[in-house]
Enzyme design. Sequence first.
Site, mmCIF file in Angstrom:
data_model
loop_
_atom_site.group_PDB
_atom_site.id
_atom_site.type_symbol
_atom_site.label_atom_id
_atom_site.label_comp_id
_atom_site.label_asym_id
_atom_site.label_seq_id
_atom_site.Cartn_x
_atom_site.Cartn_y
_atom_site.Cartn_z
ATOM 1 N N GLU A 282 0.083 -1.441 -0.082
ATOM 2 C CA GLU A 282 -0.158 0.005 0.071
ATOM 3 C C GLU A 282 0.806 1.148 -0.015
ATOM 4 O OE1 GLU A 282 1.172 -1.065 2.800
ATOM 5 O OE2 GLU A 282 -0.220 -0.482 4.368
ATOM 6 N N VAL A 283 1.792 1.453 1.038
ATOM 7 C CA VAL A 283 2.879 2.472 0.978
ATOM 8 C C VAL A 283 4.305 1.965 0.968
ATOM 9 C CG1 VAL A 283 1.883 2.505 3.900
ATOM 10 C CG2 VAL A 283 2.954 4.415 2.260
ATOM 11 N N ASP B 135 6.908 3.848 2.910
ATOM 12 C CA ASP B 135 7.624 5.050 4.014
ATOM 13 C C ASP B 135 9.215 5.080 4.091
ATOM 14 O OD1 ASP B 135 6.833 6.196 6.113
ATOM 15 O OD2 ASP B 135 6.827 4.587 7.505
ATOM 16 N N THR B 136 9.589 4.282 4.342
ATOM 17 C CA THR B 136 10.970 4.578 4.948
ATOM 18 C C THR B 136 11.802 3.180 3.614
ATOM 19 O OG1 THR B 136 11.134 2.664 5.940
ATOM 20 C CG2 THR B 136 11.173 4.697 7.211
ATOM 21 N N THR C 203 10.975 -2.147 4.008
ATOM 22 C CA THR C 203 10.476 -3.556 2.919
ATOM 23 C C THR C 203 10.698 -3.563 1.653
ATOM 24 O OG1 THR C 203 8.264 -3.114 4.231
ATOM 25 C CG2 THR C 203 7.815 -5.022 3.204
ATOM 26 N N TYR D 127 -5.814 4.380 5.976
ATOM 27 C CA TYR D 127 -6.968 3.500 4.926
ATOM 28 C C TYR D 127 -7.763 3.161 5.044
ATOM 29 C CZ TYR D 127 -1.981 3.654 2.641
ATOM 30 O OH TYR D 127 -1.255 3.658 2.356
HETATM 31 P P1 5GP Z 1 8.135 0.878 5.068
HETATM 32 O O1 5GP Z 1 8.688 1.676 5.789
HETATM 33 O O2 5GP Z 1 9.111 -0.415 5.120
HETATM 34 O O3 5GP Z 1 8.723 1.966 4.000
HETATM 35 O O4 5GP Z 1 7.070 0.493 5.143
HETATM 36 C C1 5GP Z 1 6.116 -0.720 5.470
HETATM 37 C C2 5GP Z 1 5.162 -0.548 6.530
HETATM 38 O O5 5GP Z 1 4.595 0.411 7.161
HETATM 39 C C3 5GP Z 1 4.118 -0.321 5.110
HETATM 40 O O6 5GP Z 1 3.868 -1.865 4.468
HETATM 41 C C4 5GP Z 1 2.681 -0.507 6.213
HETATM 42 O O7 5GP Z 1 2.082 -1.812 6.093
HETATM 43 C C5 5GP Z 1 3.332 0.756 6.907
HETATM 44 N N1 5GP Z 1 3.469 1.753 6.837
HETATM 45 C C6 5GP Z 1 4.050 3.111 6.448
HETATM 46 N N2 5GP Z 1 3.919 4.204 6.701
HETATM 47 C C7 5GP Z 1 2.649 4.002 6.555
HETATM 48 C C8 5GP Z 1 1.371 5.044 7.001
HETATM 49 O O8 5GP Z 1 1.205 6.666 6.538
HETATM 50 N N3 5GP Z 1 -0.267 4.635 7.266
HETATM 51 C C9 5GP Z 1 -0.632 3.017 7.233
HETATM 52 N N4 5GP Z 1 -1.352 2.864 7.009
HETATM 53 N N5 5GP Z 1 1.066 1.900 7.034
HETATM 54 C C10 5GP Z 1 1.351 2.990 7.027
#
Ligand code: 5GP
Length: 164
Positions: free
Chosen positions: A98-99, A101-102, A105, A161
């Site tokens: 879905e997103v 973020d850092t 993942t 979401y």
């Molecule tokens: P990453 O930091 O590895 O890119 O994101 C890891 C996970 O953190 C995402 O798959 C999601 O489940 C959760 N996450 C990060 N930012 C958000 C956000 O703004 N909203 C939601 N609902 N989940 C988030």
Amino acid sequence: MLIISMVEKVYYSYEELDKLCRDNGSIIKKEFNPDVILAIGGGGLIPARILRNSIDVPIYVITMSTYDENNVSIDEPRIIQWMDFSILRNKRILIVDEVDDTRKTLKYLVEKLTKEEKLLRNNLGFFVLQNKKKNKTIELNKLDVGYYKSGENVEDKWIVYPWE
Ligand code: 5GP
């Protein structure tokens, strides 16, 4: 999209996300033409299913979390369910979350899929509904995958979401 500034949360509706998936689905089909969709549960499950309306290929699922059992954020993503990737060797895989973020993942997944599962970097494509504009753990050119697309690039706010 409803923005509540006091708490810096952004709320999306199903309709908005459905449109993002449908608009991007046809573009992804043309540009990457995946053989399968790999949904990253939980957040990638619903987007993956909507995408299949435009990209009619089988959906596979793995589930991961960046939180531990006590809901505390952890450094290395945790695998909840994995799958037998030998059946996907040489297939073009569209990985859906879905997103971004850092990007922890995605980075973790690409390393695991290429090193341990021996999948080709070029066969891995990504679609996320939202990519947050912020410092990432890895730049896209270093991630060096076959394809990357985000439905939109958004400010670094917490996204809520509709399925939450
Ligand atoms: P990453 O930091 O590895 O890119 O994101 C890891 C996970 O953190 C995402 O798959 C999601 O489940 C959760 N996450 C990060 N930012 C958000 C956000 O703004 N909203 C939601 N609902 N989940 C988030």
